[in-house]
Design a protein around this motif. Structure first.
Motif, mmCIF file in Angstrom:
data_model
loop_
_atom_site.group_PDB
_atom_site.id
_atom_site.type_symbol
_atom_site.label_atom_id
_atom_site.label_comp_id
_atom_site.label_asym_id
_atom_site.label_seq_id
_atom_site.Cartn_x
_atom_site.Cartn_y
_atom_site.Cartn_z
ATOM 1 N N UNK A 304 0.825 -1.212 0.000
ATOM 2 C CA UNK A 304 0.000 0.000 0.000
ATOM 3 C C UNK A 304 0.852 1.252 0.000
ATOM 4 N N UNK A 305 1.814 1.292 0.927
ATOM 5 C CA UNK A 305 2.670 2.475 1.021
ATOM 6 C C UNK A 305 3.503 2.639 -0.245
ATOM 7 N N UNK A 306 3.899 1.497 -0.814
ATOM 8 C CA UNK A 306 4.699 1.533 -2.045
ATOM 9 C C UNK A 306 3.908 2.225 -3.165
ATOM 10 N N UNK A 307 2.619 1.868 -3.273
ATOM 11 C CA UNK A 307 1.775 2.498 -4.296
ATOM 12 C C UNK A 307 1.756 4.008 -4.106
ATOM 13 N N UNK B 107 -6.176 3.879 -3.407
ATOM 14 C CA UNK B 107 -6.178 2.438 -3.191
ATOM 15 C C UNK B 107 -5.009 2.052 -2.293
ATOM 16 N N UNK B 108 -3.855 2.680 -2.534
ATOM 17 C CA UNK B 108 -2.667 2.396 -1.729
ATOM 18 C C UNK B 108 -2.891 2.720 -0.265
ATOM 19 N N UNK B 109 -3.487 3.880 0.012
ATOM 20 C CA UNK B 109 -3.725 4.274 1.408
ATOM 21 C C UNK B 109 -4.690 3.302 2.060
ATOM 22 N N UNK B 110 -5.745 2.951 1.312
ATOM 23 C CA UNK B 110 -6.731 2.026 1.853
ATOM 24 C C UNK B 110 -6.065 0.711 2.242
ATOM 25 N N UNK B 111 -5.213 0.244 1.359
ATOM 26 C CA UNK B 111 -4.518 -1.027 1.587
ATOM 27 C C UNK B 111 -3.580 -0.921 2.789
ATOM 28 N N UNK B 112 -2.833 0.182 2.846
ATOM 29 C CA UNK B 112 -1.869 0.362 3.938
ATOM 30 C C UNK B 112 -2.597 0.400 5.273
#
Lengths: 336, 306
Positions: A304-307, B107-112
């Motif tokens: 997630x952080x990588x994105x 999407x990245x924040x949601x995942x993190x």
């Protein structure tokens, strides 16, 4: 035979002995075979998703759904065909033929799903499509969980382990070839046009919906193939293997590699598959085995952080839209 | 018949919660034209803040009126802060970039957030669901027949709280200076800036407002579910997004209608088939709506100008 007639099948003819050689050299290394198979499946997933997300600029985040369709339909077929063999052929050959059949059926089933999802939803713009593909992935998972024939939450086990390194690498190779040929063709040019500016592309006479649906179907087909291959080298498949997390893994790969670059997808897929596996096996040799479990846990938030980091610092990814074969392509006259 | 009324009650109670979360989506979409994927996860963080606050207060104080208000305030304030940080450091730098960039970031924040909270390192809670403290003690307010229809107090209270929040939001958006500025930004943020509206501040405030609403909704959801877990944000968030799309994204009353409709449909489908289908209902509904009326019930089709 003219030179052009050979151009199509030539790479395939050249690749086959290499694959056979690899198969023979790696024969006795179980872990290496497993690792290479996993890398191969992820490369197929990433390269095929890149056709939709990268080349066409439509953001699909339900790739694991297509993989699940392939894995379950192909796996189920193999289970059913387990006891039948073509008696006039040697055992191994007959196995590989039914495996190939399962791959094609799995791919076709996924492609059909791609068509069913793609036709209505590709008329929608960016964010909506993302949600619909996500929803599709979830619906597939729920359907599988509620179907007795697919083993509900327990999944399917006992699928013949007929996958071989040569077969997986052959499909990796085929996916790469298709992706490259699409990108180089007029079809690919239309996809690029849609990616850059959909309205302008439409004004230039590109049938945007048609091209998008076709890209979607091709991508779904290969995702299905990856699913069938996957189902034939892991001992058990269950709905848990094809969640949103799997889709995100593939998305991270292509975003990191560079949306639109097949080379980038391959490099990122190889790297992001080997890194956690490598860390896990390194940590499991240490005294503290809990670290190895931590690798799996911590992988997701890092993705997630990588994105976020990629988007903020280098939104075009590692390779941008460049390909490794751009280097040895003949430059057109007048180009600098 | 009794079944029907019970499903109606449950559906409406669930629907108001979806509606509250959907309001956050719709407001942010209104000003930024961005689907804030992380909205549901901000809600989840809010529920954990409420959980921690309730634990700090202890068993006696947490269910007193003052305690409950404090829990709501702390969670909503905390979420407003998180919303502000996300907007400031993740979305604002990307505002002039292609929309896909912001979507991937979201999407990245949601995942993190949703997977970060599953770790058990430091203050992070770990993946196991935890029982949410009974900040509103469940009592049956209305029982018809042989427990054929049961109306719980928390159902009524959560509907009241939700309606109260929605009415104040409606007032804020349509009757105040801030609301007018927000609508101007949503209409055309460049022209709004030329008219002297501080666009950055308005967008940040909208984010904070949406996140605070999400926290409130999240607590109501946790009371209904009696549990809190890191992945709740992902699913509730997605369903609320579906509700926002059904109502026509960007349309404030539409989000409320969409939320109620989704709550009812989900409850009735699950009630008359099996609960394992719950997660598929919302997406199936979404796909049907997008096929029949892609702009949503109240949305208007806008021609895209070049």
């Amino acid at each position: 035979m003219s030179k052009d007639a050979l151009k199509g099948p030539l790479p395939v003819i050249l690749a086959l002995p290499v694959l056979a050689l690899l198969q023979v050299t790696l024969q006795d290394h179980d872990f290496l075979i497993y690792l290479t198979s996993l890398v191969g499946v992820n490369v197929i997933l990433a390269v095929s998703l890149n056709i939709v997300n990268g080349m066409t600029g439509q953001f699909s985040i339900g790739h694991a759904g297509f993989m699940a369709v392939g894995a379950y339909s192909g796996g189920k077929l193999s289970l059913e065909m387990k006891d039948y063999a073509l008696s006039f052929l040697p055992h191994v050959v007959s196995d590989q033929i039914s495996f190939m059949l399962a791959i094609l059926v799995g791919g076709a089933a996924a492609a059909l799903c791609g068509f069913i999802v793609g036709l209505p939803s590709l008329r929608l713009k960016g964010d909506y499509l993302a949600i619909v593909t996500l929803g599709f992935g979830e619906i597939i998972r729920v359907i599988v969980q509620n179907t007795e024939a697919f083993g509900r939450a327990l999944g399917l086990s006992g699928i013949p382990q007929s996958s071989s390194l040569a077969m997986i690498l052959f499909w990796v190779f085929l996916t790469l070839l298709v992706a490259k040929r699409i990108a180089d063709s007029s079809h690919g040019r239309s996809l690029w046009a849609i990616r850059e500016d959909e309205i302008a592309a439409e004004a230039m006479g590109v049938n945007t919906t048609g091209y998008k649906v076709r890209a979607f179907v091709i991508s779904a087909f290969f995702a299905g193939v990856a699913g069938v291959l996957f189902a034939h080298f892991v001992p058990i498949i269950n709905p848990g293997s094809f969640t949103f997390v799997k889709s995100m893994e593939v998305v991270v790969m292509i975003v990191a590699g560079g949306l639109g670059s097949t080379t980038g997808s391959v490099v990122a897929a190889v790297f992001l598959t080997l890194l956690p596996e490598g860390l896990r096996s390194a940590f499991s040799r240490l005294d503290d085995p809990s670290l190895a479990q931590k690798v799996d846990q911590i992988r997701m938030p890092i993705y997630g952080l990588l994105l976020v980091a990629i988007m903020l610092l280098r939104p075009q990814g590692i390779f941008g839209t460049h390909e490794i074969w751009d280097r040895w392509k003949k430059k057109p006259k007048g180009a600098t | 018949m009794a079944d029907f009324i019970q499903h109606l009650i449950n559906g409406l109670a669930a629907g108001t919660i979806y509606a509250l979360v959907a309001l956050g989506y719709t407001m942010v979409y209104g000003v930024l034209k961005l689907i804030n994927f992380a909205h549901g996860d901000v809600m989840m963080v809010g529920v954990y803040i409420a959980y921690a606050t309730a634990k700090q207060l202890g068993r006696g104080a947490q269910s007193s009126l003052l305690g409950v208000m404090l829990i709501f305030l702390v969670a909503m304030g905390g979420c407003a802060l998180i919303g502000f940080l996300i907007e400031r450091f993740a979305y604002r730098p990307l505002r002039e970039k292609p929309r896909l960039t912001a979507l991937i970031t979201a999407i990245g924040i949601s995942f993190a957030l949703s997977y970060g909270f599953q770790l058990d390192i430091g203050f992070l809670p770990g993946a196991a669901p935890r029982a949410f403290p009974e900040i509103i003690r469940p009592t049956e307010w209305l029982v018809i027949g042989d427990r054929d229809v049961v109306l719980w107090n928390w159902q009524v209270i959560s509907v009241l709280i939700a309606v109260g929040l929605m009415v104040s939001l409606q007032y804020l958006v349509f009757k105040t200076r801030f609301g007018r500025a927000m609508r101007a930004v949503s209409y055309d943020h460049r022209t709004a800036a030329l008219m002297g509206i501080p666009v950055d501040r308005i967008i940040a405030l909208t984010f904070m407002l949406g996140s605070a609403l999400a926290a409130g909704a999240g607590i109501l959801y946790a009371i209904k579910d009696t549990a809190v877990q890191p992945l709740m944000g992902l699913y509730v968030g997605l369903k609320a997004f579906v509700a926002a799309v059904i109502g026509g994204i960007g349309h404030v009353p539409g989000a409320v209608v969409g939320g109620l409709l989704l709550g009812l449909v989900e409850e009735f489908v699950v009630g008359y088939t099996a609960s394992t289908w719950r997660d598929a209902v919302a997406f199936g509904f979404l796909i049907i709506v997008l096929l029949v009326r892609p702009e949503g019930l109240f949305g208007r089709i806008t021609a895209e100008k070049v």
